[in-house]
Design a protein around this motif. Structure first.
Motif, PDB file in Angstrom:
ATOM      1  N   LEU A  58       0.826  -1.213   0.000  1.00 39.46           N
ATOM      2  CA  LEU A  58       0.000   0.000   0.000  1.00 39.46           C
ATOM      3  C   LEU A  58       0.861   1.264   0.000  1.00 39.46           C
ATOM      4  CD1 LEU A  58      -2.904  -0.951   2.420  1.00 39.46           C
ATOM      5  CD2 LEU A  58      -3.053  -0.469  -0.015  1.00 39.46           C
ATOM      6  N   VAL A  59       1.932   1.264   0.770  1.00 42.07           N
ATOM      7  CA  VAL A  59       2.830   2.425   0.794  1.00 42.07           C
ATOM      8  C   VAL A  59       3.471   2.629  -0.570  1.00 42.07           C
ATOM      9  CG1 VAL A  59       5.001   3.296   1.746  1.00 42.07           C
ATOM     10  CG2 VAL A  59       3.258   2.391   3.263  1.00 42.07           C
ATOM     11  N   VAL A  60       3.909   1.541  -1.189  1.00 44.08           N
ATOM     12  CA  VAL A  60       4.520   1.657  -2.518  1.00 44.08           C
ATOM     13  C   VAL A  60       3.506   2.172  -3.524  1.00 44.08           C
ATOM     14  CG1 VAL A  60       5.449   0.292  -4.435  1.00 44.08           C
ATOM     15  CG2 VAL A  60       6.337  -0.037  -2.146  1.00 44.08           C
ATOM     16  N   ALA A  61       2.288   1.632  -3.503  1.00 42.06           N
ATOM     17  CA  ALA A  61       1.282   2.011  -4.492  1.00 42.06           C
ATOM     18  C   ALA A  61       0.781   3.437  -4.299  1.00 42.06           C
ATOM     19  CB  ALA A  61       0.106   1.040  -4.438  1.00 42.06           C
ATOM     20  N   THR A  62       0.675   3.893  -3.061  1.00 40.01           N
ATOM     21  CA  THR A  62       0.079   5.212  -2.822  1.00 40.01           C
ATOM     22  C   THR A  62       1.088   6.332  -2.651  1.00 40.01           C
ATOM     23  OG1 THR A  62      -0.038   4.806  -0.442  1.00 40.01           O
ATOM     24  CG2 THR A  62      -1.971   4.211  -1.767  1.00 40.01           C
ATOM     25  N   THR A  63       2.340   6.020  -2.365  1.00 44.99           N
ATOM     26  CA  THR A  63       3.326   7.069  -2.101  1.00 44.99           C
ATOM     27  C   THR A  63       4.534   6.984  -3.016  1.00 44.99           C
ATOM     28  OG1 THR A  63       2.663   7.063   0.216  1.00 44.99           O
ATOM     29  CG2 THR A  63       4.729   8.145  -0.307  1.00 44.99           C
ATOM     30  N   VAL A  64       5.161   5.833  -3.072  1.00 44.39           N
ATOM     31  CA  VAL A  64       6.438   5.721  -3.782  1.00 44.39           C
ATOM     32  C   VAL A  64       6.259   5.872  -5.285  1.00 44.39           C
ATOM     33  CG1 VAL A  64       8.377   4.177  -4.257  1.00 44.39           C
ATOM     34  CG2 VAL A  64       7.441   4.330  -1.958  1.00 44.39           C
ATOM     35  N   ILE A  65       5.299   5.184  -5.868  1.00 44.35           N
ATOM     36  CA  ILE A  65       5.115   5.258  -7.326  1.00 44.35           C
ATOM     37  C   ILE A  65       4.735   6.667  -7.770  1.00 44.35           C
ATOM     38  CG2 ILE A  65       3.707   4.405  -9.244  1.00 44.35           C
ATOM     39  CD1 ILE A  65       3.759   1.660  -7.889  1.00 44.35           C
ATOM     40  N   ARG A  70       6.562  11.783 -10.324  1.00 41.13           N
ATOM     41  CA  ARG A  70       6.764  13.223 -10.234  1.00 41.13           C
ATOM     42  C   ARG A  70       8.243  13.585 -10.384  1.00 41.13           C
ATOM     43  NH1 ARG A  70       4.726  16.234  -4.974  1.00 41.13           N
ATOM     44  NH2 ARG A  70       2.847  15.114  -5.553  1.00 41.13           N
ATOM     45  N   LEU A  71       9.120  12.805  -9.778  1.00 43.47           N
ATOM     46  CA  LEU A  71      10.558  13.044  -9.901  1.00 43.47           C
ATOM     47  C   LEU A  71      11.025  12.855 -11.340  1.00 43.47           C
ATOM     48  CD1 LEU A  71      13.273  13.582  -8.499  1.00 43.47           C
ATOM     49  CD2 LEU A  71      13.452  11.118  -8.138  1.00 43.47           C
ATOM     50  N   SER A  75      12.712  15.853 -13.522  1.00 44.32           N
ATOM     51  CA  SER A  75      14.099  15.759 -13.962  1.00 44.32           C
ATOM     52  C   SER A  75      14.230  15.638 -15.473  1.00 44.32           C
ATOM     53  CB  SER A  75      14.786  14.572 -13.291  1.00 44.32           C
ATOM     54  OG  SER A  75      14.185  13.368 -13.723  1.00 44.32           O
ATOM     55  N   ARG A  76      13.103  15.569 -16.170  1.00 43.07           N
ATOM     56  CA  ARG A  76      13.142  15.493 -17.623  1.00 43.07           C
ATOM     57  C   ARG A  76      13.682  16.807 -18.173  1.00 43.07           C
ATOM     58  NH1 ARG A  76       7.648  14.053 -19.535  1.00 43.07           N
ATOM     59  NH2 ARG A  76       8.149  12.138 -18.463  1.00 43.07           N
TER      60      ARG A  76
END
Length: 100
Positions: A58-65, A70-71, A75-76
Motif C-alpha cells: 500500500l505504501v509503494v502504491a500510494t506514495t512511492v510510485i 513526479r521526480l 528531472s526530464r
C-alpha cells in the motif's frame, strides 16, 4: 551497511523462530470454504508477514510510485527551443523572375 542488514535479518529470523516454538498449541483456522490446522506460532508469524507485505504494498502504491513519477517528470530535460535567426541572416526575399 550490509553487515548491519544481515544482523537485523538474523535478529528477526530468531524472533520468528522463538515465537513459533513458544506457541506450539494446535488451532483450526476456518476460512468458510476450507479449514487449516496449524500452530498458533505459525499463524502469528504468517499474520505478521501478511500485514507487513500488504502495508508495504500500500505504501509503494500510494506514495512511492506517484513520487517516482513526479521526480521523473521534474528531472526530464525540456526540449531546446528552435534557434532564432540573427539580424544579419534576415534577407529580403528574392523576387521571382519569369523564365526561370
Amino acid at each position: 551497511m550490509n553487515i548491519l542488514r544481515l544482523l537485523v535479518l538474523l535478529a528477526f529470523l530468531v524472533a520468528g523462530l522463538v515465537v513459533g516454538s513458544l506457541n506450539s498449541q494446535r488451532i483450526l483456522l476456518n476460512f468458510g470454504v476450507t479449514e487449516v490446522v496449524t500452530t498458533t506460532g505459525i499463524a502469528i508469524v504468517v499474520a505478521l508477514l501478511a500485514g507487513v507485505l500488504l502495508g508495504g504494498g500500500l505504501v509503494v502504491a500510494t506514495t512511492v510510485i506517484p513520487l517516482h513519477a513526479r521526480l521523473r517528470r521534474a528531472s526530464r530535460v525540456p526540449a531546446a527551443p528552435a534557434p532564432m535567426p540573427e539580424a544579419d541572416d534576415i534577407r529580403p526575399p528574392v523576387p521571382y523572375r519569369e523564365g526561370d
